[in-house]
Design an enzyme around this catalytic site. Structure first.
Site, PDB file in Angstrom:
ATOM      1  N   ARG A  47       0.815  -1.207   0.000  1.00 46.30           N
ATOM      2  CA  ARG A  47       0.000   0.000   0.000  1.00 46.30           C
ATOM      3  C   ARG A  47       0.848   1.256   0.000  1.00 46.30           C
ATOM      4  O   ARG A  47       0.365   2.351  -0.274  1.00 46.30           O
ATOM      5  CB  ARG A  47      -0.957  -0.007   1.205  1.00 46.30           C
ATOM      6  N   TYR A 100     -16.167  19.222 -13.889  1.00 51.26           N
ATOM      7  CA  TYR A 100     -16.701  17.861 -13.872  1.00 51.26           C
ATOM      8  C   TYR A 100     -17.646  17.688 -12.691  1.00 51.26           C
ATOM      9  O   TYR A 100     -17.319  18.045 -11.558  1.00 51.26           O
ATOM     10  CB  TYR A 100     -15.535  16.875 -13.791  1.00 51.26           C
ATOM     11  N   ASP A 169      -7.104  20.734 -12.932  1.00 49.18           N
ATOM     12  CA  ASP A 169      -7.499  19.468 -13.546  1.00 49.18           C
ATOM     13  C   ASP A 169      -7.138  19.549 -15.020  1.00 49.18           C
ATOM     14  O   ASP A 169      -7.748  20.292 -15.786  1.00 49.18           O
ATOM     15  CB  ASP A 169      -8.999  19.234 -13.356  1.00 49.18           C
ATOM     16  N   LYS A 194      -8.508   8.676 -19.096  1.00 52.91           N
ATOM     17  CA  LYS A 194      -8.911   9.317 -20.349  1.00 52.91           C
ATOM     18  C   LYS A 194      -7.750   9.312 -21.361  1.00 52.91           C
ATOM     19  O   LYS A 194      -7.177   8.282 -21.625  1.00 52.91           O
ATOM     20  CB  LYS A 194      -9.406  10.728 -20.058  1.00 52.91           C
TER      21      LYS A 194
END
Length: 367
Positions: A47, A100, A169, A194
């Site tokens: 992790r 978004y 972003d 994306k």
């Protein structure tokens, strides 16, 4: 020596050549590592770190123009890491009211923690008017799905003068289309689901920064919430970076051709690369490629559904940035201030003439 974007993308993050070793090592699947003695070293627990992430983060850092990168299991994990790790009770956060919609949904979460959230549109650098006392300013340019553009450098300069951190972003542009850190941002954030990875087959995100202390804070957030990427996803992403410049150039060329073909045929046409687009002037100053998304509005929901159902080469899907063109009636999700006939079109790498012909024949069915 100066190298081009294609050369950069092909070699980014790859280890030095070693006899009998692959150019890009395969994914390392490990929940834990052999760890005798003191618990220190680059790889201690699954992790915390992973060799496959390390190479991907190095690669994205090179694409970002030199940065520390923290990878995440999705774009929203990266977005949430910045917004929720950098803000405490009483802080002021400035969000775009046209970003978004899932990013906007964090407004309620921030307010439940005692933060104050101000909203302002992307266009016209309107967020500058909401900066007083702000701790963090979130920019999304071009915005999704409306494709508005702000002057990132101008907003960042004003935000820093007000004592605020700036996060951008950069999902739609990718680091080869726009480098927010070079424009003054403290964080460059993206959904790598994306265009960065570009094949529609994985979920991934990243946060890039040039401030080691900020990077450490983001890394600690990832560790504590466990939003880590899988090694297979990280390896697939790194492999996909080699074609990034080729994909982006073809997608941008196709998007421009499609936008030009739609000019005068549909209302509300938006693409930052069009000379008459409202965001073009700012986009030219800060973008090296204008992206793959074109938007426009058909008369109503019925016309939009007829158009989408008549497309032969284009998938109906909610994401964008893939090599395969896709489109959707964005209003079906709710949450965005768009008309019922609003179409978000993600342009792929198909042959330009074939794609344009398909769109025009589908458009004729709506008449």
């Amino acid at each position: 020596m100066e190298i081009g974007d294609g050369t950069l993308a092909v070699g980014a993050g790859r280890p030095a050549a070693e006899n009998f070793a692959p150019g890009l090592p395969g994914p390392v699947f490990a929940a834990h590592y052999h760890l005798a003695g003191e618990a220190s070293g680059p790889f201690t627990y699954g992790r915390d770190s992973n060799p496959t992430w390390t190479l991907l983060e190095r690669a994205i850092g090179e694409l970002e123009g030199g940065a520390e990168v923290v990878s995440f299991s999705s774009g929203m994990a990266a977005v949430a890491a910045v917004l929720l790790s950098q803000v405490t009770s009483g802080d002021v956060v400035v969000l775009p009211d046209d970003c978004y919609q899932v990013t906007r949904s964090l407004k309620g979460r921030l307010e439940s923690y005692g933060a104050v959230v101000r909203m302002a549109p992307t266009a016209g650098d309107a967020q500058i008017g909401a900066l007083d006392g702000a701790r963090l300013v979130w920019i999304e340019s071009p915005s999704n799905p409306g494709l508005d553009v702000c002057d990132i450098a101008r907003v960042a300069e004003a935000a820093h003068a007000a004592g605020a951190l700036v996060a951008v972003d950069n999902t739609l542009a990718t680091p080869l289309g726009q480098r927010p850190l070079e424009l003054g941002a403290d964080f460059s954030v993206a959904s790598d689901t994306k265009a960065l990875t570009g094949h529609g087959d994985l979920l991934l995100g990243h946060v890039a920064t040039r401030d080691p202390a900020l990077a450490d804070g983001i890394r600690l957030w990832r560790k504590t919430v466990g939003a880590v990427p899988g090694p297979m996803e990280a390896w697939l992403a790194h492999r996909s970076l080699a074609t990034l410049q080729l994909r982006l150039d073809r997608q941008a060329a196709n998007a421009m051709a499609l936008a030009e073909a739609l000019r005068g045929r549909v209302p509300g046409l938006r693409y930052p690369g069009l000379p008459d687009d409202p965001g073009h002037e700012a986009a030219v100053r800060q973008m090296r490629r204008f992206g793959c998304v074109v938007s426009f509005t058909l008369p109503d929901e019925e016309a939009a559904e007829t158009f989408l159902g008549s497309l032969r080469l284009v998938m109906q899907a909610t994401s964008f940035g893939s090599v395969h063109s896709s489109a959707e009636r964005r209003g079906r999700w709710g949450g965005d201030a768009v008309e019922p006939g609003f179409i978000r079109f993600s342009v792929g790498i198909e042959d330009t003439a074939d794609l344009v012909a398909d769109v025009l024949q589908a458009l004729e069915k709506t008449a």
